[in-house]
Design a protein around this motif. Structure first.
Motif: not given
Lengths: 118, 118
Positions: A35, B22, B100-101, A108, B104, A101, A97, B25, A45, B107-111, A38
């Motif tokens: 955590p 957090q 999980a999809k 997934l 993640f 992805k 990153w 995740v 970000i 999280m991954l798309d937030s950047f 995270v």
DNA sequence: TAAATCAATCGTAATATTACATTATAACAA
DNA sequence: TTGTTATAATGTAATATTACGATTGATTTA
């Protein structure tokens, strides 16, 4: 480090019996598997820019602990640090990153909702 | 378990200082944070059906070790086991896989590829 | 030069994880 | 009942991880 017992394998992950890809996915997942990491990634970000030691203020963790997590994230490659004395600025490494992805996405998306015991 | 020292916090993840999200995740990431578990999940997906102890044959790991990884995956919830004596069939839990999809993915798309030190 | 600032590293303490041999359990077959 | 098969649980041994105080090193500022 890694001076471990050669007789037994106790407590040692047997990386050699897995594929390169499996080991890499596991390593990338470790970036998100605590955590604190995270939280650090989310802060990096949210700021859209480098943050330095204010991570320590935001998180209720000691400076040494935060530094240790940053070191792990750097080892994985998902963040990069730029020395800007007396500070060090961190930010997401866009290349890694993107790799994460693809790796998680591929993993997934490979499950197509078909399970025998639904 | 969890009879740990109350004076110091050494070696203990301070879950209480992080958000629910957090921590979740991080927990979901743990499912992917070991190459053996990545391999197990990939096998379960490839078979499109439950597999039992042939996981042990496919992986070069002892039965007890595989069982331990399965237990951890079940704790996280990402797989489910159906007792079908004398076997136990495992498969992906679609609900948690979807979770999980989202986790993640979010999280991954937030950047957005904006890093100061590119 | 001296002091202040910041982050990395070191040392240490504790729990967590990984691995496996062995034992236990549960169901079925003979 | 006894044996076989498949899996889970237990016990044990080792490394890995997490956390933090204290120290160190590098740089800026007074």
């Amino acid at each position: 480090m890694n001076y471990y017992c050669y007789v037994c394998n106790m407590g040692v992950t047997k990386t050699e019996i897995f594929t390169e890809q499996q080991n890499r996915v596991a390593d990338l997942a470790k970036a998100f598997a605590h955590p604190a990491r995270v939280a650090i990634l989310q802060l990096l970000i949210a700021r859209k820019a480098c943050v330095c030691g204010d991570l320590v203020d935001e998180l209720e963790l000691a400076q040494a602990t935060v530094s240790q997590h940053l070191k792990e994230l750097k080892r994985i490659g998902i963040i990069q640090g730029e020395i800007n004395p007396p500070r060090v600025c961190y930010c997401i490494n866009p290349v890694v990153w993107q790799e994460a992805k693809s790796a998680f996405g591929g993993m997934l998306d490979s499950f197509a909702d078909i399970s025998c015991c639904n």
